[in-house]
Design a protein around this motif. Structure first.
Motif, mmCIF file in Angstrom:
data_model
loop_
_atom_site.group_PDB
_atom_site.id
_atom_site.type_symbol
_atom_site.label_atom_id
_atom_site.label_comp_id
_atom_site.label_asym_id
_atom_site.label_seq_id
_atom_site.Cartn_x
_atom_site.Cartn_y
_atom_site.Cartn_z
ATOM 1 N N ALA A 43 58.843 -1.641 -77.676
ATOM 2 C CA ALA A 43 59.691 -0.876 -78.593
ATOM 3 C C ALA A 43 60.621 -2.074 -79.034
ATOM 4 C CB ALA A 43 60.733 0.183 -77.783
ATOM 5 N N LEU A 44 61.055 -2.942 -78.464
ATOM 6 C CA LEU A 44 61.836 -4.219 -78.924
ATOM 7 C C LEU A 44 61.153 -4.971 -79.645
ATOM 8 C CD1 LEU A 44 63.920 -4.869 -75.841
ATOM 9 C CD2 LEU A 44 64.857 -3.779 -77.810
ATOM 10 N N ARG A 45 59.707 -5.315 -79.519
ATOM 11 C CA ARG A 45 58.897 -5.992 -80.260
ATOM 12 C C ARG A 45 58.493 -5.491 -81.528
ATOM 13 N NH1 ARG A 45 54.660 -6.009 -76.886
ATOM 14 N NH2 ARG A 45 55.684 -6.567 -75.093
ATOM 15 N N ALA A 46 58.384 -4.080 -81.565
ATOM 16 C CA ALA A 46 58.349 -3.266 -82.660
ATOM 17 C C ALA A 46 59.478 -3.556 -83.648
ATOM 18 C CB ALA A 46 57.825 -2.072 -82.455
ATOM 19 N N LEU A 47 60.534 -3.085 -83.041
ATOM 20 C CA LEU A 47 61.908 -3.367 -84.005
ATOM 21 C C LEU A 47 61.997 -4.800 -84.478
ATOM 22 C CD1 LEU A 47 64.376 -1.300 -81.819
ATOM 23 C CD2 LEU A 47 63.418 -0.763 -83.776
ATOM 24 N N GLN A 48 61.731 -5.775 -83.665
ATOM 25 C CA GLN A 48 61.737 -6.923 -84.284
ATOM 26 C C GLN A 48 60.993 -7.256 -85.419
ATOM 27 O OE1 GLN A 48 64.161 -9.379 -83.536
ATOM 28 N NE2 GLN A 48 64.995 -7.845 -82.223
ATOM 29 N N THR A 49 59.575 -6.775 -85.290
ATOM 30 C CA THR A 49 58.707 -6.944 -86.236
ATOM 31 C C THR A 49 58.914 -6.267 -87.494
ATOM 32 O OG1 THR A 49 56.882 -7.196 -84.674
ATOM 33 C CG2 THR A 49 56.118 -6.455 -86.998
ATOM 34 N N TYR A 50 59.673 -4.925 -87.425
ATOM 35 C CA TYR A 50 60.037 -4.211 -88.474
ATOM 36 C C TYR A 50 61.545 -4.998 -89.092
ATOM 37 C CZ TYR A 50 62.068 -0.332 -91.037
ATOM 38 O OH TYR A 50 62.583 0.498 -91.900
ATOM 39 N N LYS A 51 62.309 -5.740 -88.500
ATOM 40 C CA LYS A 51 63.212 -6.124 -89.019
ATOM 41 C C LYS A 51 62.942 -7.378 -89.749
ATOM 42 C CE LYS A 51 66.663 -4.898 -85.621
ATOM 43 N NZ LYS A 51 67.666 -5.572 -84.577
ATOM 44 N N LYS A 52 61.803 -8.099 -89.521
ATOM 45 C CA LYS A 52 61.347 -9.251 -90.244
ATOM 46 C C LYS A 52 61.302 -8.935 -91.912
ATOM 47 C CE LYS A 52 58.668 -11.509 -87.001
ATOM 48 N NZ LYS A 52 57.178 -11.967 -86.438
ATOM 49 N N GLN A 53 61.936 -9.694 -92.641
ATOM 50 C CA GLN A 53 62.081 -9.637 -93.965
ATOM 51 C C GLN A 53 60.680 -9.952 -94.643
ATOM 52 O OE1 GLN A 53 65.344 -11.632 -95.639
ATOM 53 N NE2 GLN A 53 66.943 -10.147 -95.085
ATOM 54 N N ASP A 54 60.392 -9.489 -95.708
ATOM 55 C CA ASP A 54 59.117 -9.684 -96.535
ATOM 56 C C ASP A 54 59.466 -11.057 -96.961
ATOM 57 O OD1 ASP A 54 58.300 -6.991 -95.994
ATOM 58 O OD2 ASP A 54 59.149 -6.429 -97.857
ATOM 59 N N PRO A 55 58.366 -11.807 -97.203
ATOM 60 C CA PRO A 55 58.358 -13.220 -97.788
ATOM 61 C C PRO A 55 58.757 -13.081 -99.172
ATOM 62 C CG PRO A 55 56.158 -12.544 -97.556
ATOM 63 C CD PRO A 55 56.845 -11.510 -96.950
ATOM 64 N N GLU A 56 59.849 -14.040 -99.623
ATOM 65 C CA GLU A 56 60.187 -14.090 -100.917
ATOM 66 C C GLU A 56 59.045 -14.337 -101.880
ATOM 67 O OE1 GLU A 56 63.520 -14.277 -101.804
ATOM 68 O OE2 GLU A 56 64.004 -13.641 -99.963
#
Length: 143
Positions: A43-56
């Protein structure tokens, strides 16, 4: 007994309380010697992946299909927050096509994206070798 009613019977005039069961993680639970449980770690890994911003910026490669003119330069970087409509307008400008001339765009020779899709979403889902491949043609090529 309430007002002569059986304890399990409720009157239509009395408000009833509905309780929702919500799982609660308690910090009082004994910790395993290995650290957090596997489910919690996932669950923590999934949250970290979700929090990653899209590339500019996203690299877009344009490829002609059928009798469409081939572009001299076919590799461009585009801001990822733009809608796909901006990609279509940019392509029309590069090809010197007017608004009335037909232009059909496809992602990876497979489907035609909606103009309101974001470039970042399309890139995340359909990127190939670090590029978003946009095929274009003057006639409908695929469904």
């Amino acid at each position: 007994m309430m007002n002569g009613q059986h304890p399990r019977e409720t009157s239509l005039n009395q408000p009833t309380t509905v309780m929702a069961l919500i799982p609660v993680m308690s910090s009082d639970a004994p910790a395993s010697p290995e650290g957090p449980s596997q489910t919690t770690a996932e669950a923590l890994r999934a949250l970290q992946t979700y929090k990653k911003q899209d590339p500019e910026k996203v690299t877009v490669r344009f490829k002609a299909v059928g009798n469409a003119p081939i572009m001299r330069q076919n590799l461009f970087t585009i801001t990822s927050s733009h809608r796909f409509q901006a990609v279509i307008q940019f392509l029309r400008k590069e090809l010197h096509w007017k608004a009335g001339e037909p232009l059909h765009t496809y992602i990876n020779l497979a489907f035609s994206p909606a103009p309101d899709d974001t470039v970042a979403n399309l890139f995340k889902s359909f990127a190939t070798q670090g590029h978003l491949i946009v095929n274009y043609s003057t006639q409908a090529a695929w469904g």
